[in-house]
Scaffold this motif. Structure first.
Motif, PDB file in Angstrom:
ATOM      1  N   ILE A 120       6.527  -3.437  36.584  1.00  0.00           N
ATOM      2  CA  ILE A 120       5.741  -4.547  37.117  1.00  0.00           C
ATOM      3  C   ILE A 120       5.595  -4.338  38.613  1.00  0.00           C
ATOM      4  N   LYS A 121       4.385  -4.588  39.110  1.00  0.00           N
ATOM      5  CA  LYS A 121       4.140  -4.443  40.543  1.00  0.00           C
ATOM      6  C   LYS A 121       3.805  -5.814  41.109  1.00  0.00           C
ATOM      7  N   HIS A 122       4.562  -6.244  42.099  1.00  0.00           N
ATOM      8  CA  HIS A 122       4.268  -7.501  42.786  1.00  0.00           C
ATOM      9  C   HIS A 122       3.760  -7.190  44.178  1.00  0.00           C
ATOM     10  N   ASP A 123       2.649  -7.853  44.553  1.00  0.00           N
ATOM     11  CA  ASP A 123       2.097  -7.655  45.888  1.00  0.00           C
ATOM     12  C   ASP A 123       2.385  -8.863  46.748  1.00  0.00           C
ATOM     13  N   SER A 124       2.794  -8.589  47.974  1.00  0.00           N
ATOM     14  CA  SER A 124       3.120  -9.662  48.907  1.00  0.00           C
ATOM     15  C   SER A 124       2.002  -9.827  49.924  1.00  0.00           C
ATOM     16  N   GLU A 125       1.920 -11.023  50.488  1.00  0.00           N
ATOM     17  CA  GLU A 125       0.905 -11.230  51.525  1.00  0.00           C
ATOM     18  C   GLU A 125       1.209 -10.384  52.760  1.00  0.00           C
ATOM     19  N   SER A 126       2.442  -9.871  52.855  1.00  0.00           N
ATOM     20  CA  SER A 126       2.786  -9.000  53.975  1.00  0.00           C
ATOM     21  C   SER A 126       2.194  -7.604  53.797  1.00  0.00           C
ATOM     22  N   GLY A 127       1.613  -7.328  52.612  1.00  0.00           N
ATOM     23  CA  GLY A 127       1.063  -6.003  52.345  1.00  0.00           C
ATOM     24  C   GLY A 127       2.037  -5.121  51.599  1.00  0.00           C
ATOM     25  N   GLU A 128       3.294  -5.559  51.517  1.00  0.00           N
ATOM     26  CA  GLU A 128       4.303  -4.764  50.822  1.00  0.00           C
ATOM     27  C   GLU A 128       4.154  -4.947  49.303  1.00  0.00           C
ATOM     28  N   SER A 129       4.453  -3.889  48.539  1.00  0.00           N
ATOM     29  CA  SER A 129       4.470  -3.996  47.081  1.00  0.00           C
ATOM     30  C   SER A 129       5.878  -3.742  46.570  1.00  0.00           C
ATOM     31  N   CYS A 130       6.240  -4.486  45.527  1.00  0.00           N
ATOM     32  CA  CYS A 130       7.580  -4.325  44.961  1.00  0.00           C
ATOM     33  C   CYS A 130       7.441  -3.859  43.515  1.00  0.00           C
ATOM     34  N   PHE A 131       8.036  -2.715  43.210  1.00  0.00           N
ATOM     35  CA  PHE A 131       7.995  -2.201  41.839  1.00  0.00           C
ATOM     36  C   PHE A 131       9.305  -2.517  41.125  1.00  0.00           C
ATOM     37  N   THR A 132       9.167  -3.066  39.928  1.00  0.00           N
ATOM     38  CA  THR A 132      10.339  -3.405  39.125  1.00  0.00           C
ATOM     39  C   THR A 132      10.307  -2.580  37.843  1.00  0.00           C
ATOM     40  N   VAL A 133      11.432  -1.985  37.497  1.00  0.00           N
ATOM     41  CA  VAL A 133      11.513  -1.242  36.232  1.00  0.00           C
ATOM     42  C   VAL A 133      12.422  -2.031  35.293  1.00  0.00           C
TER      43      VAL A 133
END
Lengths: 352, 389, 105
Positions: free
Chosen positions: A35-48
């Motif tokens: 799952i990829k979450h996008d933040s308003e800061s521009g950072e993306s967080c990948f979860t496995v």
């Protein structure tokens, strides 16, 4: 001494979560299990997301392996989801393949996201409970094995949640799931007279949902065998009325159509479709066969984003039994509580 | 039979058991005999610890004497730092089977197989490590929250912060049983209800919003152009209120919108509205006396104001006070609600009347009036036919 | 199941020290079992709770709700947990010769 409460909010949050707490604006599913979450800061967080042994029952040895992976790939943090999956949060995008390969080596399946089978949830069953009429961990193991492809691929109409409880106390939250098994007793609870002195009899009488337990002289009770619904409420409340059950009496019921979210048709409790199947360890073939037929009928016929219960609401119970080939039983309609007539049909809008 | 259960590609609990000091014959014999080998559970005396420790007795003393276990309340978001988890493993190895139940369906972490003489040092070590025990007996059980702002784009309030504040206020009621039966509180950030609070929670706090979803037409269009399945989302919208027009973009019919967040789940560019708060529901349960029951709305909307969420917590306290005062022993909140009826429950809690409290008005025509409710309600005796607007 | 000797009399108790035949209770039972609950000496306050539990149980055959224990003894909940650190439903009931509290769920 207890009294300190849960650890402080931030103590266990990964750095990427702390940086973007409350700032997530969208998510997507780049591939099954990720799952990829996008933040308003521009950072993306990948979860496995990783499947766990049934009942989230893990040895410290395995947990240490998970800890090592979390140290190596995501700064020393992991989490457990509501459906008992293990999530590695904040894996750098370029390391995802490597992590998945390592997990495969160690025997952890990656999947359970989006339109797939999500990790199963179940109670402890025979592992650590005296009320269990069946062993949900072993059944969930067999079911997960059977539906491995559905777990690791986004190939279903909508998400599919499968749960299991060992008895009607429903600790494995069967009624919440799309498809679930639930252990049922069919025997009368015993009355061990010598132990009755250690029981609060008025309480035992009051917890019975059908009033099947009656006083019979001082310090003694009796059960109306015609009324008993084998629910183990009395076995829970009184050691003299436990254990309930027998190898041939105990078995498994199947319920379908539970759901919590407010999308689709909204929250619903699952409904009984098969009142009894035998216990047949270690693989419970009768149970897995019935589950397979429900999953197959649903995935072949449901519309996109239509959960199992919503599919049945649309096609009706006539078509459900026709498509799945499950046997019918009068026991699927209630006969004892105040809502009993809700279960009978009050119109002639039949499907043939 | 455990060997058969160990085989296959899916991780096996039987394999896990074999790596620990769990008495394997208890499980093997249960599978062979098709009957559990454990006995009655419940009480274990550990002076100073009123909740959090339990015993499971054995029906097979020839295999094992029984197994004490502790319930450890999960940290926020069920996140674990590896060094803390390793030290929990050390404790489990030193005092117990070396087997953890990572997340019980109630939301606790359970450590199994602690001999009675080890209970005190195990609990001391757990507390020393910064975790706490509780959540057994007739008290508030561990509260559970969805992942919320930590890793989700949907939460309508800070579920993790809310739970942390809840523990500050209600910790005593988690560790010192006093209610008629257990009370489970669950907190979902949005109507997706990932903690399944409407099914499992005696008191369920759900994030809601009152205005309409906000649409960023460019974002929606970009998603559609990338192949986003707008047709399915429009046709599956439960209110049937979404319309997609290639020129005009996405529109929402406000009268039919249910705020169910389906479109927000599916379409990047559609976001929850800004008028956010929480709804309070009570009486969800999976068992109790009368079986599974969905939670019912008592307050459709109230503001959840950090840091102490006073208004919401006051209401939770009021609900438990009423429950404590009026419910029978071992009667779950939902069964209590069923016995006294919703309108009496609403009266005892003192919630304001709202059309959002009811699924539908009654079809039964028999209802009761108190004498003081009977008065002449004509607007004006001199102007017949003039009703209120 | 085991047998304990308290003040010269023998009582059958279960593995957690709860009396099997609650009709045999005497004040000596409470005194004798207090140690197992981490209580050195039973004070008047302890007895107030124990006596109320006995009285209620003899009348209704069930343990009273905790709310009633507070109300009738006049002790706030905190005080009751100070007196009986495993709680009114557990330690206090054990000393008062009431049945073991029920179940684990």
């Amino acid at each position: 001494m207890p009294g300190i409460g849960i650890p402080p909010l931030e103590a266990n949050l990964p750095p990427i979560v702390k940086r973007n707490y409350g700032k997530w604006i969208s998510h997507e599913h780049p591939r099954p299990g990720v799952i990829k979450h996008d933040s308003e800061s521009g950072e993306s967080c990948f979860t496995v997301r990783v499947g766990m042994p049934p009942n989230a029952r893990v040895s410290t040895q395995t947990l240490r392996v998970i800890c090592d992976l979390a140290d190596e790939f995501c700064e020393g943090y992991f989490r457990v989801t509501q459906r008992n999956s293990c999530e590695f949060v904040g894996v750098p995008e370029n390391l995802i393949d490597q992590l998945i390969a390592r997990l495969a080596q160690l025997g952890f399946p990656v999947g359970g996201t989006n339109r797939s089978l999500h990790n199963t949830v179940c109670c402890t069953g025979y592992l650590h409970c005296h009320l269990a009429a069946t062993d949900p961990p072993a059944i969930m193991k067999a079911v997960s094995e059977m539906l491995m492809k559905e777990y690791t691929h986004d190939c279903l109409p909508a998400k599919l949640k499968i749960s299991g409880s060992g008895c009607l106390n429903n600790c494995g939250e069967s009624s919440t799931a799309d498809i679930a098994i639930i252990g049922v007793h069919r025997d009368l609870p015993p009355i061990h007279e010598e132990k009755l002195k250690g029981c609060e009899l008025p309480l035992v009488i009051s917890v019975c949902p059908v009033g099947a337990i009656r006083p019979k002289g001082p310090g003694m009770i009796e059960i109306d065998p015609k009324r008993c619904i084998h629910c183990p409420a009395c076995s829970v409340s009184c050691a003299a009325m436990a254990p309930i059950g027998s190898p041939t009496g105990d078995g498994v019921a199947i319920v379908v159509g539970g759901k919590a979210g407010n999308t689709g048709d909204g929250p619903a409790m699952a409904k009984v479709v098969v009142p009894y199947l035998p216990n047949n360890p270690p693989r419970w073939p009768e149970v897995t066969h019935a589950l397979r037929s429900i999953v197959d009928a649903w995935s072949a016929n449901a519309r996109k984003d239509e959960r199992v219960g919503e599919w049945i609401n649309r096609i009706g119970w006539e078509k459900f039994y026709q498509r799945t080939g499950l046997p019918l039983s009068f026991k699927i309609v209630d006969n004892y509580d105040a809502r009993a007539l809700e279960y009978a049909k009050a119109n002639v809008r039949f499907k043939w | 039979m455990m060997d058969a259960i160990s085989q296959g590609a899916w991780p096996s609990h039987a394999t896990e058991l074999k790596k620990t000091r769990y008495p394997l014959q208890m499980y093997e014999q249960a599978l062979q005999k098709r009957a559990t080998q454990w006995g009655y559970g419940g009480y274990v005396s550990l002076p100073g610890v009123a909740a959090g420790v339990l015993v499971r007795s054995s029906a097979r003393p020839d295999i094992t004497k029984g197994s004490n276990f502790v319930r450890i309340m999960d940290p926020c978001g069920n996140f674990f730092k590896t060094d803390g988890m390793r030290r929990l493993c050390d404790i489990a190895d030193k005092y117990a089977y070396g087997l953890l139940h990572l997340l019980s369906t109630g939301g606790d972490l359970e450590m199994l197989g602690i001999p009675t003489e080890n209970l005190k040092p195990a609990v001391d070590d757990i507390v020393h490590l910064g975790f706490d025990v509780g959540s057994t007996g007739d008290d508030f059980r561990t509260s559970e929250e969805c992942i919320g702002p930590a890793k989700c784009d949907l939460p309508l309030y800070d579920t993790l912060g809310f739970r942390a504040a809840w523990y500050k206020r209600f910790l005593d009621d988690v560790q010192y049983p006093r209610f008629p039966h257990k009370v489970k509180c669950k907190f979902s950030g949005c109507p997706n209800d990932c903690v399944r609070g409407s099914q499992k929670a005696d008191i369920f706090v759900c994030g809601v919003f009152r205005d309409l979803p906000l649409i960023d037409q460019n974002g929606v269009r970009a998603w559609v152009e990338k192949g986003g399945d707008i047709g399915t989302v429009c046709s599956r919208c439960p209110g049937g209120c979404l319309n997609w027009d290639t020129k005009a973009g996405l529109s929402i019919d406000g009268d039919s919108c249910l705020r169910c967040v389906y479109c927000i789940n599916k379409i990047p560019g559609v976001r929850p509205g800004g008028d956010r708060g929480v709804a309070i529901l009570v009486g969800g349960k999976l068992r109790g006396k009368y079986g599974p029951m969905l939670a019912k709305v008592v307050v459709p909307f109230m503001k959840a104001v950090p840091p102490d969420y006073k208004e919401v917590f006051d209401l939770i306290e009021k609900i438990t006070d009423v429950y404590d005062e009026h419910a029978r022993k071992k009667e779950r909140m939902g069964d209590f609600l069923l016995r006294i009826g919703p309108s009496e429950f609403f009266r005892l809690i003192g919630v304001p009347l709202s059309s959002r409290l009811f699924a539908q008005p009654r079809t039964n025509l028999f209802y009761h009036w108190e004498p003081e409710e009977i008065k002449d309600e004509r607007i004006s005796a001199t102007e017949p036919g003039q009703g209120p607007n | 199941m085991s047998v304990v000797t308290l003040a010269g009399k023998q009582f059958e108790v279960d593995e957690d020290g709860f009396m099997q035949d609650t009709t045999q209770w005497t004040p000596d039972v409470a005194t004798g079992l207090a140690k197992s609950e981490g209580i050195e000496v039973l004070t008047d306050d302890h007895w107030k709770v124990i006596n109320y539990l006995r009285e209620y149980y003899q009348k209704f055959n069930v343990a009273p709700p905790i709310r009633m224990v507070c109300k009738q003894t006049g002790f706030p909940l905190k005080r009751i947990y100070e007196l009986f650190s495993t709680g009114p439903a557990k330690g206090a009931c054990k000393l008062a010769g009431l049945p073991k509290p029920t179940g684990c769920i």
